[in-house]
Design a protein around this motif. Structure first.
Motif, PDB file in Angstrom:
ATOM      1  N   LYS A 104     -11.659  19.378 -32.265  1.00 45.01           N
ATOM      2  CA  LYS A 104     -10.931  19.607 -33.503  1.00 45.01           C
ATOM      3  C   LYS A 104     -10.971  21.079 -33.908  1.00 45.01           C
ATOM      4  N   ASP A 105     -12.089  21.730 -33.597  1.00 48.18           N
ATOM      5  CA  ASP A 105     -12.264  23.140 -33.941  1.00 48.18           C
ATOM      6  C   ASP A 105     -13.429  23.662 -33.093  1.00 48.18           C
ATOM      7  N   PRO A 106     -13.180  24.648 -32.231  1.00 52.50           N
ATOM      8  CA  PRO A 106     -14.263  25.139 -31.371  1.00 52.50           C
ATOM      9  C   PRO A 106     -15.443  25.705 -32.144  1.00 52.50           C
ATOM     10  N   SER A 107     -15.217  26.112 -33.398  1.00 51.81           N
ATOM     11  CA  SER A 107     -16.306  26.660 -34.205  1.00 51.81           C
ATOM     12  C   SER A 107     -17.375  25.621 -34.509  1.00 51.81           C
ATOM     13  N   LEU A 108     -17.037  24.327 -34.415  1.00 52.71           N
ATOM     14  CA  LEU A 108     -18.015  23.276 -34.680  1.00 52.71           C
ATOM     15  C   LEU A 108     -19.157  23.282 -33.672  1.00 52.71           C
ATOM     16  N   ALA A 109     -18.952  23.932 -32.539  1.00 57.69           N
ATOM     17  CA  ALA A 109     -20.015  23.991 -31.542  1.00 57.69           C
ATOM     18  C   ALA A 109     -21.161  24.883 -31.988  1.00 57.69           C
ATOM     19  N   LEU A 110     -20.850  25.994 -32.644  1.00 55.92           N
ATOM     20  CA  LEU A 110     -21.890  26.968 -32.960  1.00 55.92           C
ATOM     21  C   LEU A 110     -22.943  26.435 -33.911  1.00 55.92           C
ATOM     22  N   VAL A 111     -22.507  25.627 -34.899  1.00 59.25           N
ATOM     23  CA  VAL A 111     -23.467  25.170 -35.890  1.00 59.25           C
ATOM     24  C   VAL A 111     -24.490  24.215 -35.276  1.00 59.25           C
ATOM     25  N   THR A 112     -24.122  23.526 -34.203  1.00 58.10           N
ATOM     26  CA  THR A 112     -25.084  22.676 -33.497  1.00 58.10           C
ATOM     27  C   THR A 112     -25.912  23.516 -32.535  1.00 58.10           C
ATOM     28  N   CYS A 113     -25.271  24.142 -31.580  1.00 60.20           N
ATOM     29  CA  CYS A 113     -25.941  25.052 -30.653  1.00 60.20           C
ATOM     30  C   CYS A 113     -24.909  25.555 -29.654  1.00 60.20           C
ATOM     31  N   LEU A 114     -25.195  26.686 -29.056  1.00 64.49           N
ATOM     32  CA  LEU A 114     -24.419  27.197 -27.942  1.00 64.49           C
ATOM     33  C   LEU A 114     -25.351  27.408 -26.758  1.00 64.49           C
ATOM     34  N   PRO A 115     -24.824  27.296 -25.542  1.00 70.24           N
ATOM     35  CA  PRO A 115     -25.647  27.600 -24.370  1.00 70.24           C
ATOM     36  C   PRO A 115     -26.271  28.985 -24.474  1.00 70.24           C
ATOM     37  N   PHE A 116     -27.531  29.067 -24.069  1.00 70.72           N
ATOM     38  CA  PHE A 116     -28.308  30.312 -24.112  1.00 70.72           C
ATOM     39  C   PHE A 116     -28.350  30.874 -25.529  1.00 70.72           C
ATOM     40  N   ASP A 304     -31.179  31.961  -9.738  1.00 69.42           N
ATOM     41  CA  ASP A 304     -29.799  32.376  -9.492  1.00 69.42           C
ATOM     42  C   ASP A 304     -28.806  31.400 -10.121  1.00 69.42           C
ATOM     43  N   VAL A 305     -29.177  30.132 -10.237  1.00 64.34           N
ATOM     44  CA  VAL A 305     -28.330  29.158 -10.924  1.00 64.34           C
ATOM     45  C   VAL A 305     -28.268  29.491 -12.416  1.00 64.34           C
ATOM     46  N   LEU A 306     -29.426  29.793 -13.014  1.00 66.54           N
ATOM     47  CA  LEU A 306     -29.453  30.152 -14.424  1.00 66.54           C
ATOM     48  C   LEU A 306     -28.631  31.418 -14.686  1.00 66.54           C
ATOM     49  N   GLN A 307     -28.763  32.388 -13.818  1.00 65.17           N
ATOM     50  CA  GLN A 307     -28.017  33.636 -14.001  1.00 65.17           C
ATOM     51  C   GLN A 307     -26.509  33.395 -13.915  1.00 65.17           C
ATOM     52  N   ALA A 308     -26.091  32.567 -12.960  1.00 67.96           N
ATOM     53  CA  ALA A 308     -24.663  32.251 -12.836  1.00 67.96           C
ATOM     54  C   ALA A 308     -24.167  31.510 -14.067  1.00 67.96           C
ATOM     55  N   CYS A 309     -24.971  30.615 -14.588  1.00 64.67           N
ATOM     56  CA  CYS A 309     -24.584  29.869 -15.790  1.00 64.67           C
ATOM     57  C   CYS A 309     -24.499  30.798 -16.995  1.00 64.67           C
ATOM     58  N   TYR A 310     -25.416  31.744 -17.100  1.00 67.98           N
ATOM     59  CA  TYR A 310     -25.378  32.688 -18.216  1.00 67.98           C
ATOM     60  C   TYR A 310     -24.100  33.526 -18.165  1.00 67.98           C
ATOM     61  N   ARG A 311     -23.771  34.027 -16.991  1.00 67.30           N
ATOM     62  CA  ARG A 311     -22.545  34.824 -16.850  1.00 67.30           C
ATOM     63  C   ARG A 311     -21.312  33.995 -17.208  1.00 67.30           C
ATOM     64  N   ALA A 312     -21.314  32.753 -16.741  1.00 65.90           N
ATOM     65  CA  ALA A 312     -20.172  31.879 -17.031  1.00 65.90           C
ATOM     66  C   ALA A 312     -20.052  31.601 -18.530  1.00 65.90           C
ATOM     67  N   SER A 313     -21.205  31.488 -19.217  1.00 64.77           N
ATOM     68  CA  SER A 313     -21.175  31.224 -20.656  1.00 64.77           C
ATOM     69  C   SER A 313     -20.555  32.395 -21.419  1.00 64.77           C
ATOM     70  N   GLN A 314     -20.906  33.619 -21.028  1.00 62.64           N
ATOM     71  CA  GLN A 314     -20.358  34.794 -21.723  1.00 62.64           C
ATOM     72  C   GLN A 314     -18.851  34.916 -21.474  1.00 62.64           C
ATOM     73  N   GLU A 315     -18.428  34.597 -20.274  1.00 56.94           N
ATOM     74  CA  GLU A 315     -16.991  34.605 -19.971  1.00 56.94           C
ATOM     75  C   GLU A 315     -16.270  33.551 -20.817  1.00 56.94           C
ATOM     76  N   PHE A 316     -16.891  32.397 -20.942  1.00 57.30           N
ATOM     77  CA  PHE A 316     -16.264  31.309 -21.697  1.00 57.30           C
ATOM     78  C   PHE A 316     -16.130  31.655 -23.171  1.00 57.30           C
ATOM     79  N   TYR A 317     -17.161  32.243 -23.777  1.00 58.31           N
ATOM     80  CA  TYR A 317     -17.085  32.607 -25.191  1.00 58.31           C
ATOM     81  C   TYR A 317     -15.971  33.618 -25.435  1.00 58.31           C
ATOM     82  N   ALA A 318     -15.820  34.559 -24.511  1.00 59.22           N
ATOM     83  CA  ALA A 318     -14.742  35.546 -24.646  1.00 59.22           C
ATOM     84  C   ALA A 318     -13.384  34.862 -24.588  1.00 59.22           C
ATOM     85  N   GLU A 319     -13.234  33.877 -23.717  1.00 58.05           N
ATOM     86  CA  GLU A 319     -11.969  33.161 -23.589  1.00 58.05           C
ATOM     87  C   GLU A 319     -11.655  32.362 -24.855  1.00 58.05           C
ATOM     88  N   VAL A 320     -12.666  31.655 -25.377  1.00 59.70           N
ATOM     89  CA  VAL A 320     -12.444  30.861 -26.590  1.00 59.70           C
ATOM     90  C   VAL A 320     -12.112  31.782 -27.755  1.00 59.70           C
TER      91      VAL A 320
END
Length: 363
Positions: A104-116, A304-320
């Motif tokens: 309904k609104d991507p901002s609703l994710a932040l109040v609960t939690c965001l990855p990393f 290396d899995v954690l690092q890849a996930c962290y990079r992907a999370s930052q890319e995703f936030y920029a896209e949203v």
């Protein structure tokens, strides 16, 4: 005058004055009855138990005048439709998390939690002194609700897997039950993310509809029996460092409350937030020991899995953020707060915590 008679009259007068000075609170306040469905299974005595705890404290603080009747998922509304029912006025309030409704609104994710994201201590600071509740008034107003922070699980685990995760390639094609934006981040790495309500996770994992599932942590996961259908238990739950849960209240119902009742709700929810976090800190270590003793294989996600996930999370936030100005504005404020907190606690707290952990291992 008879001295005994005088004393008796004085005692009766004092008793009458005491009665007048201590009116029955329940009769002096409006009597209100609300219904409160939740998103969490009744078998979980900490998640659902916090919903019960808040209702009990509201009743105690109003001498029974304000009663909240709690319900589990599916008894009034499905687990993932609680906010809709509250906003639409079907029920007066509900116990749920904003990130279940981020469609309904991507901002609703932040109040609960965001990855990393934020630890529970940092999250509470952001919610109460970091400006978060002011930022979120407009977000929740669009949904027809007023939200009060009412629970936090603390750091969660990374979930149950049928096979080991050794490299990034092991994530490709993995059908994973995961809530919030963790699923969107993992989708960038080939995971097929699915969101299921708590009661539906075990049968889906048992039947092979999904390959892995995350829920909360050892205590609740043990109760739900995931160890019987998956062998590998991973940490950390980087997508849910400290997910916050809200008491969501229909906006019209909230505005109609007397001011003292609003204060009672705030106080009860604050107690509930900390009651939940503290109880999980007590029960999770014991449950983890039991799980390992019964054959569960504890695994840490490779670096290396954690690092890849962290990079992907930052890319995703920029896209949203590029597609949603509100998310971008709130995320920028949240991220600035997160970085300041990380730098401060790295000096003040993490250094000692790491030393004590290493020293304890050596004993």
């Amino acid at each position: 005058m008879n001295r005994r008679r005088l004393l008796a009259r004085g005692t009766a007068g004092a008793a009458g004055a005491a009665t007048l000075a201590s009116p029955n609170l329940a009769s002096a306040q409006p009597r209100i009855r609300w219904r409160c469905p939740g998103s969490f299974p009744k078998s979980l005595d900490t998640l659902y138990g916090t919903q019960e705890y808040i209702a009990r404290r509201v009743s105690e603080m109003t001498d029974g005048a304000f009663q909240i009747q709690v319900f589990g998922p599916g008894e009034l509304v499905p687990a993932l439709q609680v906010m809709d029912a509250v906003g639409g006025g079907t029920v007066e309030c509900g116990f749920t998390s904003g990130y279940y409704y981020l469609g309904k609104d991507p901002s609703l994710a932040l109040v609960t939690c965001l990855p990393f994201g934020l630890s529970s201590r940092q999250h509470w600071a952001w919610l109460t002194h970091g400006g978060a509740r002011d930022l979120y008034k407009e977000v929740y107003a669009d949904q027809g609700v007023v939200a009060i922070p009412a629970g936090n699980t603390g750091a969660q685990m990374g979930g149950w897997f049928r096979k080991e995760i050794r490299t990034i390639d092991d994530l490709k094609g993995l059908k994973f039950r995961i809530a919030g934006y963790g699923g969107n981040v993992l989708s960038k790495l080939g995971v097929i993310a699915q969101q299921l309500g708590g009661p539906d996770i075990y049968p889906a994992l048992e039947r092979g509809v999904i390959d892995a599932a995350e829920w909360v942590g050892p205590y609740d996961d043990e109760k739900l029996g995931f160890q019987r259908v998956a062998q590998y238990y991973y940490y950390p739950g980087w997508w849910e460092y400290s997910p916050s849960i809200d008491l969501m209240i229909n906006a019209r119902a909230y505005e109609a409350l007397p001011a003292p009742y609003k204060a009672v709700l705030d106080a009860a929810c604050t107690e509930g937030w900390h009651w939940m976090a503290a109880r999980y800190d007590v029960v999770n270590p014991q449950a983890l020991r039991r799980l390992i003793a019964s054959g569960t294989q504890l695994r840490g996600f490779p670096r290396d899995v954690l690092q890849a996930c962290y990079r992907a999370s930052q890319e995703f936030y920029a896209e949203v953020g590029a597609g949603n100005a509100r998310f971008k504005r709130i995320h920028e404020q949240w991220d600035k707060f997160r970085l300041e907190q990380t730098q401060w606690l790295r000096v003040a707290e993490d250094s000692l915590g790491n030393f004590l952990a290493a020293t304890t291992v050596q004993r």
